[in-house]
Design a protein around this motif. Structure first.
Motif, PDB file in Angstrom:
ATOM      1  N   ILE A   8      30.168   0.957   2.859  1.00 18.45           N
ATOM      2  CA  ILE A   8      28.923   0.532   3.505  1.00 18.45           C
ATOM      3  C   ILE A   8      28.028   1.732   3.788  1.00 18.45           C
ATOM      4  N   LEU A   9      28.585   2.786   4.363  1.00 16.40           N
ATOM      5  CA  LEU A   9      27.788   3.983   4.660  1.00 16.40           C
ATOM      6  C   LEU A   9      27.219   4.595   3.392  1.00 16.40           C
ATOM      7  N   ASP A  10      28.047   4.653   2.364  1.00 17.12           N
ATOM      8  CA  ASP A  10      27.587   5.214   1.096  1.00 17.12           C
ATOM      9  C   ASP A  10      26.399   4.411   0.564  1.00 17.12           C
ATOM     10  N   GLY A  11      26.495   3.091   0.629  1.00 13.78           N
ATOM     11  CA  GLY A  11      25.420   2.254   0.123  1.00 13.78           C
ATOM     12  C   GLY A  11      24.161   2.310   0.969  1.00 13.78           C
ATOM     13  N   ALA A  16      18.574   4.427   1.070  1.00 14.31           N
ATOM     14  CA  ALA A  16      17.501   5.057   1.847  1.00 14.31           C
ATOM     15  C   ALA A  16      16.952   6.323   1.202  1.00 14.31           C
ATOM     16  N   VAL A  17      17.787   7.041   0.425  1.00 10.07           N
ATOM     17  CA  VAL A  17      17.374   8.382  -0.012  1.00 10.07           C
ATOM     18  C   VAL A  17      17.247   8.565  -1.512  1.00 10.07           C
ATOM     19  N   THR A  18      17.681   7.624  -2.311  1.00  4.85           N
ATOM     20  CA  THR A  18      17.703   7.837  -3.763  1.00  4.85           C
ATOM     21  C   THR A  18      16.327   8.252  -4.296  1.00  4.85           C
ATOM     22  N   GLY A  19      16.313   9.372  -4.977  1.00  7.91           N
ATOM     23  CA  GLY A  19      15.095   9.883  -5.588  1.00  7.91           C
ATOM     24  C   GLY A  19      14.122  10.539  -4.632  1.00  7.91           C
ATOM     25  N   LYS A  20      14.495  10.694  -3.365  1.00  7.13           N
ATOM     26  CA  LYS A  20      13.588  11.248  -2.367  1.00  7.13           C
ATOM     27  C   LYS A  20      14.005  12.652  -1.941  1.00  7.13           C
ATOM     28  N   GLY A  40      23.435  13.999  -0.227  1.00  5.43           N
ATOM     29  CA  GLY A  40      23.423  14.970  -1.313  1.00  5.43           C
ATOM     30  C   GLY A  40      23.776  14.380  -2.666  1.00  5.43           C
ATOM     31  N   LYS A  41      24.453  13.236  -2.652  1.00  8.87           N
ATOM     32  CA  LYS A  41      24.826  12.602  -3.922  1.00  8.87           C
ATOM     33  C   LYS A  41      23.657  11.849  -4.549  1.00  8.87           C
ATOM     34  N   TYR A  42      22.678  11.455  -3.745  1.00  5.44           N
ATOM     35  CA  TYR A  42      21.649  10.543  -4.237  1.00  5.44           C
ATOM     36  C   TYR A  42      20.213  11.045  -4.103  1.00  5.44           C
ATOM     37  N   ALA A  43      19.940  11.902  -3.127  1.00 11.13           N
ATOM     38  CA  ALA A  43      18.563  12.345  -2.889  1.00 11.13           C
ATOM     39  C   ALA A  43      18.116  13.335  -3.949  1.00 11.13           C
TER      40      ALA A  43
END
Length: 263
Positions: A8-11, A16-20, A40-43
């Motif tokens: 849940i936290l990962d999702g 919220a941060v992907t690509g930002k 750090g994995k997604y932003a």
């Protein structure tokens, strides 16, 4: 249970941060450390901001964790001059006069005007949602739930409005992963007894989630209240004492516009 919270936290953070480009109000502890690691994995980029006096607990812990995470890290120093300036600024922006709230809100009011991106990630709510405060230690289930509810009311009525006024003043947005509906609904379905902290075993389901996500060093971090981890409360007490005032008197004087710095 922990695997569910980890997913849940990962999702929640991914969405919220992907690509930002994002900033994290960073203390080098469990809460902000886990947020930073997942972000750090997604932003597109993550920059960590730590506020504190030289050699303070938060500064030392944050520098090491930022190095371990291989993330950009900025130390925003606190000293007596900064304390007085930022106290006056917080009071002017928010109207808050509670010394405790002001002392642990120094990081945000110092960070908000510095960050270059629009989004700040904060760890507020972790101690309420996951029962991390020392006052929860060994409470009965009924007393734990009562105290936790009181603290959630204070968080929502005082702390979060204060923070939102600060970030809005500087044209930023703030996101609290631990207060997302998906997280709080998951926790509400747990047996409350698993939330009761015992000894140093606080926020164990959050620590288990950090382990599940592959961050054992973050999972093992000890808790330190922000006002003491940054050194802000000690500086506030020192300044007030030097002026022959209590901390509350000092705060009221700043709110009234008294030129303490000329004394």
């Amino acid at each position: 249970m922990s695997g569910g919270l980890a997913d849940i936290l990962d999702g929640v953070i991914r969405d919220a941060v992907t690509g930002k480009d994002v900033a994290v109000a960073f203390s080098g502890g469990l809460d902000s450390g886990l947020i930073a690691a997942i972000a750090g994995k997604y932003a597109e980029s993550v920059r960590l901001y730590t506020v504190g006096t030289a050699g303070s607990y938060d500064v030392l812990a944050s520098e090491k964790m930022a190095s371990d995470l291989k993330m950009d890290w900025i130390h925003v120093p606190l000293n007596e001059e900064v304390i007085e300036e930022k106290l006056s600024e917080m009071i002017r922006i928010t109207g808050t006069l509670d010394p405790i709230v002001l002392s642990f809100e120094f990081p945000l009011v110092c960070i908000a005007p510095l960050v270059e991106c629009d989004l700040i990630l904060g760890g507020q709510g972790a101690d309420e949602v996951f029962c991390g405060y020392s006052k929860y230690l060994d409470l009965s289930t009924d007393n734990l739930l009562k105290q936790r509810e009181e603290d959630m009311v204070k968080l929502n009525s005082l702390t979060l409005p204060h923070e939102k006024k600060v970030v809005s003043h500087y044209g930023k947005n703030i996101f609290y992963p631990f207060l997302h509906n998906d997280v709080t609904e998951f926790v509400s379905c747990l047996n409350p007894e698993v939330l009761i902290p015992r000894g140093d075993d606080r926020k164990m389901i959050l620590r288990d989630a950090a382990l599940e996500l592959g961050y054992p060093d973050i999972a093992s971090k000890k808790k330190k209240a922000a006002q003491y981890g940054t050194g802000s409360m000690n500086l506030m007490k020192k300044i007030a004492k030097n002026r022959g005032l209590s901390v509350s008197e000092y705060i009221i004087g700043l709110a009234d516009g008294r030129p303490w710095t000329t004394y």
